[in-house]
Each structure stands twice: as structure tokens, then as C-alpha cells.
Write a protein that holds these residues in place. Sequence first.
Motif, PDB file in Angstrom:
ATOM      1  N   GLY A 153       0.840  -1.190   0.000  1.00 27.06           N
ATOM      2  CA  GLY A 153       0.000   0.000   0.000  1.00 27.06           C
ATOM      3  C   GLY A 153       0.876   1.241   0.000  1.00 27.06           C
ATOM      4  N   ILE A 154       0.526   2.205  -0.831  1.00 25.47           N
ATOM      5  CA  ILE A 154       1.311   3.447  -0.890  1.00 25.47           C
ATOM      6  C   ILE A 154       0.351   4.627  -0.836  1.00 25.47           C
ATOM      7  N   GLY A 155       0.528   5.474   0.177  1.00 26.83           N
ATOM      8  CA  GLY A 155      -0.338   6.629   0.350  1.00 26.83           C
ATOM      9  C   GLY A 155       0.442   7.909   0.510  1.00 26.83           C
ATOM     10  N   MET A 156      -0.285   9.021   0.671  1.00 29.24           N
ATOM     11  CA  MET A 156       0.336  10.331   0.833  1.00 29.24           C
ATOM     12  C   MET A 156      -0.400  11.086   1.928  1.00 29.24           C
ATOM     13  N   ASN A 157       0.354  11.585   2.900  1.00 33.18           N
ATOM     14  CA  ASN A 157      -0.222  12.307   4.037  1.00 33.18           C
ATOM     15  C   ASN A 157       0.560  13.601   4.243  1.00 33.18           C
ATOM     16  N   PRO A 158       0.122  14.718   3.652  1.00 33.86           N
ATOM     17  CA  PRO A 158       0.868  15.977   3.771  1.00 33.86           C
ATOM     18  C   PRO A 158       0.922  16.461   5.208  1.00 33.86           C
ATOM     19  N   GLU A 159       2.032  17.103   5.542  1.00 33.14           N
ATOM     20  CA  GLU A 159       2.179  17.642   6.899  1.00 33.14           C
ATOM     21  C   GLU A 159       1.889  19.147   6.894  1.00 33.14           C
ATOM     22  N   PHE A 160       1.321  19.603   7.996  1.00 31.12           N
ATOM     23  CA  PHE A 160       1.009  21.026   8.171  1.00 31.12           C
ATOM     24  C   PHE A 160       1.616  21.511   9.483  1.00 31.12           C
ATOM     25  N   LEU A 161       2.893  21.188   9.684  1.00 31.48           N
ATOM     26  CA  LEU A 161       3.588  21.495  10.930  1.00 31.48           C
ATOM     27  C   LEU A 161       4.449  22.730  10.762  1.00 31.48           C
ATOM     28  N   ARG A 162       4.252  23.701  11.639  1.00 35.45           N
ATOM     29  CA  ARG A 162       5.076  24.907  11.615  1.00 35.45           C
ATOM     30  C   ARG A 162       6.248  24.722  12.557  1.00 35.45           C
ATOM     31  N   GLU A 163       7.451  25.025  12.083  1.00 33.52           N
ATOM     32  CA  GLU A 163       8.608  24.936  12.960  1.00 33.52           C
ATOM     33  C   GLU A 163       8.429  25.874  14.152  1.00 33.52           C
ATOM     34  N   GLY A 164       8.795  25.392  15.304  1.00 33.51           N
ATOM     35  CA  GLY A 164       8.617  26.153  16.543  1.00 33.51           C
ATOM     36  C   GLY A 164       7.347  25.779  17.271  1.00 33.51           C
ATOM     37  N   THR A 165       6.345  25.320  16.513  1.00 29.01           N
ATOM     38  CA  THR A 165       5.082  24.877  17.122  1.00 29.01           C
ATOM     39  C   THR A 165       4.657  23.532  16.539  1.00 29.01           C
ATOM     40  N   ALA A 166       5.622  22.739  16.060  1.00 27.58           N
ATOM     41  CA  ALA A 166       5.306  21.502  15.343  1.00 27.58           C
ATOM     42  C   ALA A 166       4.587  20.491  16.234  1.00 27.58           C
ATOM     43  N   VAL A 167       5.019  20.358  17.481  1.00 29.42           N
ATOM     44  CA  VAL A 167       4.371  19.407  18.390  1.00 29.42           C
ATOM     45  C   VAL A 167       2.925  19.825  18.645  1.00 29.42           C
ATOM     46  N   HIS A 168       2.723  21.108  18.909  1.00 27.45           N
ATOM     47  CA  HIS A 168       1.366  21.620  19.121  1.00 27.45           C
ATOM     48  C   HIS A 168       0.521  21.411  17.865  1.00 27.45           C
ATOM     49  N   ASP A 169       1.092  21.686  16.694  1.00 28.31           N
ATOM     50  CA  ASP A 169       0.347  21.553  15.455  1.00 28.31           C
ATOM     51  C   ASP A 169      -0.041  20.102  15.187  1.00 28.31           C
ATOM     52  N   PHE A 170       0.853  19.172  15.523  1.00 28.01           N
ATOM     53  CA  PHE A 170       0.523  17.751  15.347  1.00 28.01           C
ATOM     54  C   PHE A 170      -0.632  17.352  16.254  1.00 28.01           C
ATOM     55  N   ARG A 171      -0.582  17.830  17.485  1.00 24.52           N
ATOM     56  CA  ARG A 171      -1.595  17.430  18.472  1.00 24.52           C
ATOM     57  C   ARG A 171      -2.941  18.108  18.257  1.00 24.52           C
ATOM     58  N   HIS A 172      -2.936  19.274  17.601  1.00 21.26           N
ATOM     59  CA  HIS A 172      -4.172  20.033  17.419  1.00 21.26           C
ATOM     60  C   HIS A 172      -4.376  20.383  15.943  1.00 21.26           C
ATOM     61  N   PRO A 173      -4.484  19.379  15.082  1.00 20.56           N
ATOM     62  CA  PRO A 173      -4.640  19.666  13.655  1.00 20.56           C
ATOM     63  C   PRO A 173      -6.040  20.154  13.324  1.00 20.56           C
ATOM     64  N   ARG A 210      -2.448  12.121  -5.473  1.00 20.52           N
ATOM     65  CA  ARG A 210      -2.126  13.308  -6.260  1.00 20.52           C
ATOM     66  C   ARG A 210      -2.799  14.557  -5.676  1.00 20.52           C
ATOM     67  N   THR A 211      -4.053  14.431  -5.266  1.00 22.89           N
ATOM     68  CA  THR A 211      -4.768  15.567  -4.677  1.00 22.89           C
ATOM     69  C   THR A 211      -4.186  15.916  -3.317  1.00 22.89           C
ATOM     70  N   ALA A 212      -3.810  14.899  -2.525  1.00 24.16           N
ATOM     71  CA  ALA A 212      -3.198  15.153  -1.222  1.00 24.16           C
ATOM     72  C   ALA A 212      -1.908  15.947  -1.376  1.00 24.16           C
ATOM     73  N   GLU A 213      -1.123  15.617  -2.407  1.00 27.38           N
ATOM     74  CA  GLU A 213       0.112  16.362  -2.666  1.00 27.38           C
ATOM     75  C   GLU A 213      -0.199  17.822  -2.975  1.00 27.38           C
ATOM     76  N   MET A 214      -1.230  18.049  -3.787  1.00 24.02           N
ATOM     77  CA  MET A 214      -1.572  19.415  -4.183  1.00 24.02           C
ATOM     78  C   MET A 214      -2.138  20.207  -3.027  1.00 24.02           C
ATOM     79  N   ILE A 215      -2.834  19.547  -2.107  1.00 26.76           N
ATOM     80  CA  ILE A 215      -3.402  20.250  -0.950  1.00 26.76           C
ATOM     81  C   ILE A 215      -2.306  20.958  -0.166  1.00 26.76           C
ATOM     82  N   LYS A 216      -1.158  20.291  -0.008  1.00 25.90           N
ATOM     83  CA  LYS A 216      -0.053  20.907   0.738  1.00 25.90           C
ATOM     84  C   LYS A 216       0.458  22.156   0.022  1.00 25.90           C
ATOM     85  N   TYR A 217       0.648  22.069  -1.279  1.00 24.09           N
ATOM     86  CA  TYR A 217       1.143  23.226  -2.019  1.00 24.09           C
ATOM     87  C   TYR A 217       0.128  24.361  -2.040  1.00 24.09           C
ATOM     88  N   ALA A 218      -1.144  24.004  -2.195  1.00 22.59           N
ATOM     89  CA  ALA A 218      -2.185  25.032  -2.190  1.00 22.59           C
ATOM     90  C   ALA A 218      -2.253  25.714  -0.833  1.00 22.59           C
TER      91      ALA A 218
END
Length: 434
Positions: A153-173, A210-218
Motif C-alpha cells: 500500500g502506498i499513500g500520501m499524508n501531507p504535513e502542516f507542521l510549523r517549525e517552533g510549534t510543530a508538536v502543538h500543530d501535530f496534536r491540534h490539527p 495526487r490531490t493530497a500532494e496538491m493540498i499541501k502546495y495550495a
Amino acid sequence: MQLSVIGSGYVGTTIAACFADLGHTVVNVDIDTEIVDAINRGEPPIHEDGLPELVAAHAGEDGTGRLRATTDYTDVLETDVTFLCLPTPQQADGEIDLSIMEAGAKQLGETLAQKPDWHTVVVKSTVVPGTTEEVITPLLEEASGKAEGEQLGIGMNPEFLREGTAVHDFRHPEKVALGADNDRTLEDMHEVFAPLIAEADPHIVETNSRTAEMIKYANNGFLATKVSLINDIGNICKEFGVDAYEVADAIGLDDRIGEQFLRSGLGWGGSCFPKDTNAIIHAAKQQGYSPAVLEAAVEVNDNQPERLLSLLDQHVDVADQKVAVLGLAFKPGTDDIRNSRAISVIEGLKDRGASITAYDPVAAANMRERFPEIEYADSAVDALVDASACVVCTDWDEFAVLDEEFDQMEQPVVVDGRHVIDASGDLTYEGLTW
């Protein structure tokens, strides 16, 4: 679940520690023995708020044992899901360099060839649309001898983590995007994120890779453009003698706009906004389309450091004069200097013949590698002593309390690129956009 994370940079180390904290058992794979040894001692290899506590809690002799690190790819065989968190640096033309990602995928595939059971691989690195499907999947299939959707299985899960608050961002997406091209991969991804979803109740976006990849760039393109737009508006406000921050407070009340990312100033840097914006511009042009708004956002951002220096030129000729540079990290809360606006400011000061003394609470060592020839102070106060000018490039909280310290300057001239200094007394003060 049993998880493996390939790569232990800002994203890899953060998600490994956070997944361990959610109850998964995680092995972090990296080729750097120093990083591996640090994690196994219970020490994070990067500066990130909240990460030392998590790594100490789950790795090392006193940890829960749910997090460990290794250089051995074969440890992946004991896991169910692998996250690829490898660097995709920017090349000179803006295109991302996939060489590290490709090498990691090939080595992972060769390792998975030894596993008879199903295994899911999730691309976490930021890659342009189509990369997971057209580059990573064929590499994994060829190296493993397995077919995607059958044994793999191969998937894509974009990250939305800001440096400096990455732990908080992971826990509160606010959202979790799960990109998968078959049902079993999607089920595995849901199982991985089930504890986080139960705890944080984010929006769940189910889509293809493919859409997951674009979501990160958008996502990053929109935010980068928002910052450049408010900087452009701030520059206009400056010309009319209007307080840009008062304007931003007002427009931020409109829920179509929102108050976040409306602090005008020196612009954006770091590893994400510049690389992602340039990469999607390059990718779009390869498809025959020129994204004019994104290109304008980059141009505004690139011009902000020179605008700060031009304001400084109006008050002092810095040739052969000491100039204090406060803040070197691209943002507070991190020691990362990648694409920091301070780099362009320092280069501009060097071109003007200034004698530079710089200070940052955590990023000085990293900047010293880039500019070994300039001076580095142990404190903001030391940087200011006998300086003919001061420029502020990062909005660390400790700079906000500076006041009488400016009296030690030869000429109390401050050009503030981050709206952090509270000007008072005889200080000659210029805000970048206010």
C-alpha cells in the motif's frame, strides 16, 4: 500499531515522538549515527518546543520504550506502516530535488522484498502532484518485487507542521489529509491516525495521493501569498503614514479574511514557504501555465529585506560602523536559518561595508556556519553596545522588553522588521511597514 519513520529531521523526529505519545511503537530510521544516538539517549536532534519532553518520555533508558532510532533499514520489517520523511531540497530553478527521496524509497523497497506480508508506505515529504504515483510507487514496486494494491500500500499524508510549534500543530490539527489509491491503504492510514482523531476531532479529508500532494502546495501557497499581500498593503500604509497593524486588526475581523498571517514585516522564510511556492511555480510552468499571483508573492517577499535596508540608509551611513542584527532564525521558536530574512539583511549590510554583530537566542551557531566572518554576541545587550544602528529580523519575545538597553548604542537608530520593539525616549525608530 508498529510504525517506522524514515528520516529524522524536523518532520520525521516530530511525528515519530508524537506517534509514540499516542501509543504507537515507533522506530526512527536515519543514516546519521549521531542523530540516532541522540534519540536513543532521549535527546531530540533539533530545537523544537515540546519535543525534548516527548523524546525523553518515550526513548532512552528512562522512557516508555515506544520510541527508538536505528540506522538499520531491516527494523522496518517488524512494523506495519512506514512514513517517508526525507528532504526534498530546492534546486536553483525552483524544482525539488528528489534524489534523497528516491534513494530512500529504493532502499526501503529492497528491504520490503524480504517481507511476505502486506506493508503500507506513506509519503510524508512535500512533493509535487504525481510524484507518489509516478516516481515513488514504481521505485518501491521494482525494488520490492511487490505490486501496489496487492502486497503493497502506498499513500500520501501531507504535513502542516510549523517549525517552533510543530508538536502543538501535530496534536491540534485542523485537518488530516489522507491520500490513498486503494481501500486497504486508506484503512491503515485511518488506524494510524485513529488516536489523534479521537483526541483532537479534526476535519478528515479522504482523497487520492495526487490531490493530497496538491493540498499541501495550495495550503502553503495561499498562506505565503497572504503574507506577501499584507506586506504589500503595509508598504502602502507606510507611504501614507497609516498604522498597518491597526488596518490589519480591522480587516482581520472579516471572517472571509481572518486575523492570522496578517502581521506585516520582513516576510516569510524557512524550509516550507519558499521551497513549496517556488516548486509549484516551476511545476505549473512545466505544464505550460505561469501562476502570476504566486510569482508576485515571491517578488514582494524577496524585496522586503532591501526595503528594510533602504530605510536604514535614510538614517545612517553604515560603512565602517557597527550594526547590531537581532534575530537570525527565520522565525522565533526554532534554530532553523533556512531562507531566513536575516541572511539577505546581513548580505546587504556587508555590501554597505558595515561591521556586523549578530545575536539570536538559539540560531547563532547555525548562522556562524553561513557567515563565520561576522561577530556574534552572547546577548542582545552585548550586540547593542556602541552600535550605530540596529535591525530586527526575528520577533523573539526577549526583544520586546528591550528599552534602556538602546541607550548603550553610539546612535540609537532601530529599523524593526517584525514590529516587536516598543519605541520610547530618544530612540530613532522605523518600522518596516508602519
